[in-house]
Design a protein around this motif. Structure first.
Motif, PDB file in Angstrom:
ATOM      1  N   ARG A  37       0.982  -1.317   0.113  1.00 32.49           N
ATOM      2  CA  ARG A  37      -0.039   0.041  -0.001  1.00 32.49           C
ATOM      3  C   ARG A  37       0.894   1.313  -0.041  1.00 32.49           C
ATOM      4  NH1 ARG A  37      -5.153  -0.897  -1.950  1.00 32.49           N
ATOM      5  NH2 ARG A  37      -5.888  -2.745  -0.714  1.00 32.49           N
ATOM      6  N   HIS A  38       1.947   1.230   0.524  1.00 27.24           N
ATOM      7  CA  HIS A  38       2.955   2.356   0.846  1.00 27.24           C
ATOM      8  C   HIS A  38       4.343   1.884   0.365  1.00 27.24           C
ATOM      9  CE1 HIS A  38      -0.257   5.192   1.714  1.00 27.24           C
ATOM     10  NE2 HIS A  38      -0.767   4.347   2.572  1.00 27.24           N
ATOM     11  N   CYS A  39       5.079   2.836   0.093  1.00 30.37           N
ATOM     12  CA  CYS A  39       6.727   2.279  -0.142  1.00 30.37           C
ATOM     13  C   CYS A  39       7.557   3.656  -0.026  1.00 30.37           C
ATOM     14  CB  CYS A  39       6.759   1.620  -1.205  1.00 30.37           C
ATOM     15  SG  CYS A  39       6.816   2.504  -2.847  1.00 30.37           S
ATOM     16  N   SER A  40       8.737   3.553   0.189  1.00 35.01           N
ATOM     17  CA  SER A  40       9.660   4.711   0.205  1.00 35.01           C
ATOM     18  C   SER A  40      10.013   4.987  -1.242  1.00 35.01           C
ATOM     19  CB  SER A  40      10.725   4.331   1.361  1.00 35.01           C
ATOM     20  OG  SER A  40      11.714   3.231   0.771  1.00 35.01           O
ATOM     21  N   ARG A  41      10.676   5.917  -1.569  1.00 37.62           N
ATOM     22  CA  ARG A  41      11.238   6.236  -2.857  1.00 37.62           C
ATOM     23  C   ARG A  41      12.304   5.608  -3.096  1.00 37.62           C
ATOM     24  NH1 ARG A  41      12.320  12.314  -3.390  1.00 37.62           N
ATOM     25  NH2 ARG A  41      10.105  12.201  -3.378  1.00 37.62           N
ATOM     26  N   ARG A  42      13.273   5.087  -2.056  1.00 36.87           N
ATOM     27  CA  ARG A  42      14.351   3.964  -2.110  1.00 36.87           C
ATOM     28  C   ARG A  42      13.945   2.735  -2.723  1.00 36.87           C
ATOM     29  NH1 ARG A  42      19.316   2.988   1.929  1.00 36.87           N
ATOM     30  NH2 ARG A  42      20.461   1.740   0.730  1.00 36.87           N
ATOM     31  N   TRP A  43      12.894   2.444  -2.008  1.00 38.31           N
ATOM     32  CA  TRP A  43      12.499   0.909  -2.298  1.00 38.31           C
ATOM     33  C   TRP A  43      11.595   0.915  -3.692  1.00 38.31           C
ATOM     34  CZ3 TRP A  43       8.020  -1.868  -3.628  1.00 38.31           C
ATOM     35  CH2 TRP A  43       8.002  -3.102  -3.319  1.00 38.31           C
ATOM     36  N   ALA A  44      11.127   1.914  -3.993  1.00 35.69           N
ATOM     37  CA  ALA A  44      10.531   1.716  -5.413  1.00 35.69           C
ATOM     38  C   ALA A  44      11.611   1.995  -6.530  1.00 35.69           C
ATOM     39  CB  ALA A  44       9.623   3.124  -5.640  1.00 35.69           C
ATOM     40  N   GLU A  45      12.596   2.823  -6.199  1.00 36.40           N
ATOM     41  CA  GLU A  45      13.741   2.753  -7.157  1.00 36.40           C
ATOM     42  C   GLU A  45      14.606   1.600  -7.269  1.00 36.40           C
ATOM     43  OE1 GLU A  45      16.178   5.843  -5.505  1.00 36.40           O
ATOM     44  OE2 GLU A  45      14.792   7.696  -6.592  1.00 36.40           O
ATOM     45  N   MET A  46      14.543   0.793  -6.069  1.00 36.74           N
ATOM     46  CA  MET A  46      15.531  -0.290  -5.930  1.00 36.74           C
ATOM     47  C   MET A  46      14.423  -1.422  -6.976  1.00 36.74           C
ATOM     48  SD  MET A  46      16.125  -2.830  -2.812  1.00 36.74           S
ATOM     49  CE  MET A  46      17.385  -2.156  -1.958  1.00 36.74           C
ATOM     50  N   PHE A  47      13.404  -1.364  -6.929  1.00 35.41           N
ATOM     51  CA  PHE A  47      12.724  -2.420  -7.859  1.00 35.41           C
ATOM     52  C   PHE A  47      12.140  -1.745  -9.083  1.00 35.41           C
ATOM     53  CE2 PHE A  47      12.426  -3.985  -3.420  1.00 35.41           C
ATOM     54  CZ  PHE A  47      12.975  -5.309  -3.654  1.00 35.41           C
ATOM     55  N   GLY A  48      12.519  -0.711  -9.460  1.00 37.44           N
ATOM     56  CA  GLY A  48      12.305  -0.164 -11.028  1.00 37.44           C
ATOM     57  C   GLY A  48      10.608   0.099 -10.869  1.00 37.44           C
ATOM     58  N   LEU A  49       9.883   0.608  -9.699  1.00 38.50           N
ATOM     59  CA  LEU A  49       8.496   0.892  -9.674  1.00 38.50           C
ATOM     60  C   LEU A  49       8.241   2.193  -9.403  1.00 38.50           C
ATOM     61  CD1 LEU A  49       7.805  -2.315  -7.136  1.00 38.50           C
ATOM     62  CD2 LEU A  49       7.493  -2.208  -9.491  1.00 38.50           C
ATOM     63  N   ASP A  50       6.828   2.494  -9.707  1.00 35.82           N
ATOM     64  CA  ASP A  50       6.525   4.043  -9.674  1.00 35.82           C
ATOM     65  C   ASP A  50       5.820   4.084  -8.358  1.00 35.82           C
ATOM     66  OD1 ASP A  50       5.110   6.290  -9.807  1.00 35.82           O
ATOM     67  OD2 ASP A  50       3.952   5.698 -11.543  1.00 35.82           O
ATOM     68  N   GLU A  51       6.827   4.918  -7.537  1.00 31.74           N
ATOM     69  CA  GLU A  51       6.382   4.967  -6.015  1.00 31.74           C
ATOM     70  C   GLU A  51       4.826   5.937  -5.939  1.00 31.74           C
ATOM     71  OE1 GLU A  51       8.315   8.243  -3.809  1.00 31.74           O
ATOM     72  OE2 GLU A  51       9.380   8.668  -5.587  1.00 31.74           O
ATOM     73  N   ASN A  52       4.632   6.986  -6.907  1.00 32.80           N
ATOM     74  CA  ASN A  52       3.315   7.715  -6.763  1.00 32.80           C
ATOM     75  C   ASN A  52       2.148   6.723  -6.921  1.00 32.80           C
ATOM     76  OD1 ASN A  52       4.602  10.161  -6.346  1.00 32.80           O
ATOM     77  ND2 ASN A  52       5.273  10.180  -8.513  1.00 32.80           N
ATOM     78  N   ALA A  53       2.421   5.976  -8.017  1.00 30.49           N
ATOM     79  CA  ALA A  53       1.215   4.954  -8.132  1.00 30.49           C
ATOM     80  C   ALA A  53       0.904   3.838  -7.073  1.00 30.49           C
ATOM     81  CB  ALA A  53       1.506   3.909  -9.505  1.00 30.49           C
ATOM     82  N   ILE A  54       1.953   3.626  -6.285  1.00 30.20           N
ATOM     83  CA  ILE A  54       1.870   2.645  -5.164  1.00 30.20           C
ATOM     84  C   ILE A  54       1.250   3.338  -3.800  1.00 30.20           C
ATOM     85  CG2 ILE A  54       2.936   1.091  -3.490  1.00 30.20           C
ATOM     86  CD1 ILE A  54       5.041   0.648  -5.527  1.00 30.20           C
ATOM     87  N   ASN A  55       1.578   4.762  -3.612  1.00 21.92           N
ATOM     88  CA  ASN A  55       1.340   5.723  -2.506  1.00 21.92           C
ATOM     89  C   ASN A  55       0.053   6.421  -2.884  1.00 21.92           C
ATOM     90  OD1 ASN A  55       3.778   4.856  -1.117  1.00 21.92           O
ATOM     91  ND2 ASN A  55       4.644   6.535  -2.021  1.00 21.92           N
ATOM     92  N   SER A  56      -0.483   6.080  -3.924  1.00 19.98           N
ATOM     93  CA  SER A  56      -1.777   6.832  -4.325  1.00 19.98           C
ATOM     94  C   SER A  56      -2.976   6.115  -3.612  1.00 19.98           C
ATOM     95  CB  SER A  56      -1.928   6.737  -5.904  1.00 19.98           C
ATOM     96  OG  SER A  56      -2.388   5.293  -6.470  1.00 19.98           O
ATOM     97  N   GLY A  57      -2.883   4.736  -3.224  1.00 21.61           N
ATOM     98  CA  GLY A  57      -3.940   4.167  -2.379  1.00 21.61           C
ATOM     99  C   GLY A  57      -4.269   2.768  -3.038  1.00 21.61           C
ATOM    100  N   ALA A  58      -4.306   2.725  -4.476  1.00 23.82           N
ATOM    101  CA  ALA A  58      -4.518   1.385  -5.245  1.00 23.82           C
ATOM    102  C   ALA A  58      -3.533   0.464  -4.638  1.00 23.82           C
ATOM    103  CB  ALA A  58      -4.588   1.772  -6.421  1.00 23.82           C
ATOM    104  N   GLY A  59      -2.127   0.792  -4.514  1.00 23.29           N
ATOM    105  CA  GLY A  59      -1.283  -0.141  -4.144  1.00 23.29           C
ATOM    106  C   GLY A  59      -0.543  -1.003  -5.134  1.00 23.29           C
TER     107      GLY A  59
END
Length: 216
Positions: A37-59
């Motif tokens: 549902r939530h992640c830090s910027r570093r976590w998203a960068e580590m796995f090549g993911l969109d942190e904004n999409a994850i933190n928007s609520g949909a997860g």
């Protein structure tokens, strides 16, 4: 709203703020859900993911192909993160380290998140990557134990601990916290009891050991 299934709106706001400010690679998922549902910027960068999409609520589902692709890019098995999350539901603890062919070592710690009533509502996973000399296993275990002990402190006790570990006297700590010296003494006694230490020197050592997880 069932607090055992999803975090409160306050927790959502806190996690969104921390996700921007925190340098750790962490992600959060409510209990009984397989969705980050939530992640830090570093976590998203580590796995090549969109942190904004994850933190928007949909997860993001932990079974999403994007996570598997991110693991492979890191030199990890495609199902590494899914495996880590599935085996981290029992308690706050460190999971076995994973080493890649490139020489990097990945460690994961998991911490239960509680609501104001003391009920478990979710789980926080912190991923550490070591490319240099790894922390000795014994030191790592002490660091994990110290971090778990610190998680038992109340927010007020954590505030007092930060002042005490900075070397401030009870008088100055009381002034900084806006409380009486007697109250500071009560908080210090409770903190030392929870951490299983008998002196300020031991107290500072436990804080230093816990900080090793952040540095890793």
């Amino acid at each position: 709203m069932d607090s055992l299934q999803q975090p409160s709106s306050n927790l959502n706001a806190i996690l969104r703020a921390i996700s921007i400010a925190c340098s750790d690679a962490w992600s959060y998922a409510p209990l009984e859900e397989s969705i980050i549902r939530h992640c830090s910027r570093r976590w998203a960068e580590m796995f090549g993911l969109d942190e904004n999409a994850i933190n928007s609520g949909a997860g993001l589902s932990i079974h999403d192909p994007l996570i598997a692709e991110g693991c492979v890019r890191l030199g990890l098995p495609a199902n590494w993160l899914v495996h880590e999350l599935r085996h981290a539901r029992d308690s706050s603890r460190a999971l076995p380290e994973t080493q890649t062919e490139s020489g990097k070592t990945y460690r994961t710690t998991t911490t239960v998140v509680f609501d104001d009533g003391g009920r478990p509502i979710g789980r926080l996973w912190i991923v550490h990557c070591e490319a240099a000399i790894p922390i000795p296993q014994a030191v790592w275990h002490r660091a994990v134990e110290a971090r778990q002990e610190l998680s038992l402190l109340t927010p007020r006790e954590s505030d007092i601990l930060s002042l005490v570990s900075a070397g401030l006297t009870n008088k100055v700590t009381a002034q900084q916290a806006g409380i009486s010296e007697k109250t500071v003494e009560k908080h210090r006694a409770s903190i030392m009891r929870k951490l299983g230490v008998r002196s300020v020197a031991e107290l500072i050592r436990r804080v230093t050991e816990a900080d090793l997880l952040t540095e890793a």
